[in-house]
Design an enzyme around this catalytic site. Structure first.
Site, PDB file in Angstrom:
ATOM      1  N   GLU A 171     -20.200 -25.930   2.689  1.00  0.00           N
ATOM      2  CA  GLU A 171     -19.531 -25.285   3.821  1.00  0.00           C
ATOM      3  C   GLU A 171     -18.014 -25.158   3.669  1.00  0.00           C
ATOM      4  OE1 GLU A 171     -22.802 -26.514   7.247  1.00  0.00           O
ATOM      5  OE2 GLU A 171     -20.761 -27.254   7.435  1.00  0.00           O
ATOM      6  N   GLU A 359     -29.344 -26.794   5.057  1.00  0.00           N
ATOM      7  CA  GLU A 359     -29.268 -27.603   6.284  1.00  0.00           C
ATOM      8  C   GLU A 359     -29.820 -26.781   7.435  1.00  0.00           C
ATOM      9  OE1 GLU A 359     -25.460 -29.298   7.405  1.00  0.00           O
ATOM     10  OE2 GLU A 359     -25.033 -29.867   5.330  1.00  0.00           O
TER      11      GLU A 359
END
EC number: 3.2.1.21
Length: 459
Positions: A171, A359
Site C-alpha cells: 500500500e 487483503e
C-alpha cells in the site's frame, strides 16, 4: 449462513487461500536482538497520534510465539501466509551494518512455514521505516530508495531460495498520502511537496526492489500490493464525473500509471508537476519493469463529489455519502459490488498481470464469550466478498488467490488495539488466541481445497 463447501465449489482447484499479517502489527519485541526503532515506534510515543498512545512494544508477541502462530495457520488448513519483514531488524539504521539476528528470525519463520507445508508470501516493506533514515528526510529523500535497494537485496539473498513470492511494498498510498499529506500515519507530515517526493521515491524504490530481487533470486515471482480506490462519483453530473477521474488519478494513478504505463497521470501532473521532486531520465523505466503478479487490498468503496471551493488543491474532491447502511466497527461502508467494478476498471485501464486479493476483511470488536467469538457480521462480509471474487473468476479475470486480513487481531496503526480485524481473537493481557466463528468458517472453506501446485507463474 453461506455454506463454505458451496462457496468453495465456485473456485478453481488451484486457487490459493491464505491469511495475512504485518511485522509491526504483530511482532512486538521492538528492542530485541539488535532491532532499532522504526518511524512507527517514534510516532506511537508522540501524543495525539495513536489511540491511547498504544504502541508495538508487545503487540501479539509473535516474535516469541511464532511457532504457535504457524501451528494455528496449519491447524486452520490455510495454505499460504502473507507476512512482512521488519527493515529495522535486518538493517537497523536503514543503511550500514546488517543485523544477523534479525535475519535469523525470518530464517526461522520461513523454515517454520516450509516445515508445516505453508506457502510463503513475503512483503519487504509494510511501513516500518528505520527511524535513522528520517535524518536524511525518510521517503522524501531519494537516498532512502537506494537504502531500500540494498535492504531488498539483503533479504532476497538470504531468504529467496525459500519464498513462494515477494511483494516490494504494501500500500504505497498509505506510505505516501496517509503519512505525508494527511498526517494520519507515521511520520505524520501534512505537506504536498513531501508527499509527492515520497510518492516518486517509493515508486523508484519499488523498481529498485524488483531489480534487486531478480538479480539475487530470479526464480521468485515479484509483485506489488496496492490498495486501489474505487472513486465512485456521487452523481452522473459532469462535475462529479470529472471529480471521480481526478480522484482516480490521485489515489490510483499516482502508483498504477508509473508502474504499469511508465508515466505519471497527465491531469495530476498538470496540477502538481511543478512541485514534484527531480525525476531522472531512467527513473520511469526502472519503476515500470514488468511484474509477475500484483496484489489488491480492498475493504470499502471510496465515493467522491466535486469540491468547487476556490483554490482547493488537486484532486479537488470531497467524500460523498455511503450508499449502504451497513458499516463495520471502524465506520467503513460495506459494499462488495465495488470490488467487482474496481477490478473491471483497473484491467480496462492497465495491462495488469495475474492478481491476488492480498487483503480483505472487516473490523468487528466482539469479545470472547464462553470460549467462542460470535462474529457473524465478519463471516457475512467474507462470504459476500469471496462471492465477488468468484464472480470475477467466472468473468475471466485472472484472480489467483485470496488472503484474509487478518490472521489475528493486532495493532491497528492509528487506532491502536481497539479495532479488531482478526479471524483469531487475541487477549492482549494473556496473549491467548481464540479462533472466532469467522475463522472456523474460513478454515472450513480453505482446508476443503485441493492442495495442488499453486505457485505464481513467472511472466
Amino acid at each position: 449462513m453461506t455454506d463454505p463447501n458451496t462457496l468453495a465449489a465456485r473456485f478453481p482447484g488451484d486457487f490459493l487461500f491464505g491469511v495475512a499479517t504485518a511485522s509491526f502489527q504483530i511482532e512486538g519485541s521492538t528492542k530485541a536482538d539488535g532491532r532499532k526503532p522504526s518511524i512507527w515506534d517514534a510516532f506511537c510515543n508522540m501524543p495525539g497520534h495513536v489511540f491511547g498512545r498504544h504502541n508495538g512494544d508487545i503487540a501479539c508477541d509473535h516474535y516469541n510465539r511464532w511457532e504457535e502462530d504457524l501451528d494455528l495457520i496449519k491447524e486452520m488448513g490455510v495454505e499460504a501466509y502473507r507476512f512482512s519483514l521488519a527493515w529495522p531488524r535486518i538493517i537497523p539504521d536503514g543503511f550500514g551494518p546488517i543485523n544477523e539476528k534479525g535475519l535469523d528470525f525470518y530464517d526461522r519463520l520461513v523454515d517454520g512455514c516450509k516445515a508445516r507445508g505453508i506457502k510463503t508470501y513475503a512483503t519487504l516493506y509494510h511501513w516500518d521505516l528505520p527511524l535513522t533514515l528520517m535524518g536524511d528526510g525518510g521517503w522524501a529523500s531519494r537516498s532512502t530508495a537506494h537504502a531500500f535497494q540494498r535492504y531488498a537485496k539483503t533479504v532476497m539473498a538470504r531468504l529467496g531460495d525459500r519464498l513462494d513470492a515477494v511483494a516490494t511494498f504494501n500500500e504505497p498510498w498509505c506510505a505516501v498520502w496517509l503519512s505525508h499529506l494527511y498526517g494520519v500515519h507515521a511520520p505524520g507530515e501534512r505537506n504536498m511537496e513531501a508527499a509527492l517526493a515520497a510518492m516518486h521515491h517509493i515508486n523508484l524504490a519499488h523498481g529498485f526492489g524488483v531489480e534487486a530481487s531478480r538479480h539475487v533470486a530470479p526464480k521468485v515471482p515479484v509483485g506489488l500490493v496496492l490498495n486501489a480506490h474505487s472513486a465512485i462519483p456521487a452523481s452522473d453530473g459532469e462535475a462529479d464525473l470529472k471529480a471521480a477521474e481526478r480522484a482516480f488519478q490521485f489515489h490510483n494513478g499516482a502508483f498504477f500509471d508509473p508502474v504499469f504505463k511508465g508515466e505519471y497521470p497527465a491531469e495530476m501532473m498538470e496540477a502538481l508537476g511543478d512541485r514534484m521532486p527531480v525525476v531522472e531520465a531512467e527513473d520511469l523505466g526502472i519503476i515500470s519493469q514488468k511484474l509477475d503478479w500484483w496484489g489488491l487490498n480492498y475493504y470499502t468503496p471510496m465515493r467522491v463529489a466535486d469540491d468547487a471551493t476556490p483554490g482547493v488543491e488537486f484532486p479537488a474532491t470531497m467524500p460523498a455519502p455511503a450508499v449502504s447502511d451497513v458499516k463495520t466497527d471502524i465506520g467503513w461502508e460495506v459494499y462488495a459490488p465495488a470490488l467487482h467494478t474496481l477490478v473491471e476498471t483497473l484491467y480496462e485501464r492497465y495491462d495488469l498481470p495475474e492478481c491476488y486479493i492480498t487483503e480483505n476483511g472487516a473490523c468487528y470488536n466482539m469479545g470472547v464469550e464462553n470460549g467462542q467469538v460470535n462474529d457473524q457480521p465478519r463471516l457475512d462480509y467474507y462470504a459476500e466478498h469471496l462471492g465477488i471474487v468468484a464472480d470475477l473468476i467466472r468473468d475471466g479475470y485472472p484472480m489467483r488467490g485470496y488472503f484474509a486480513w487478518s490472521l489475528m487481531d493486532n495493532f491497528e496503526w492509528a487506532e491502536g488495539y481497539r479495532m479488531r480485524f482478526g479471524l483469531v481473537h487475541v487477549d492482549y493481557q494473556t496473549q491467548v488466541r481464540t479462533v472466532k466463528n469467522s475463522g472456523k468458517w474460513y478454515s472450513a472453506l480453505a482446508s476443503g481445497f485441493p492442495k495442488g501446485n499453486h505457485g505464481v507463474a513467472k511472466g
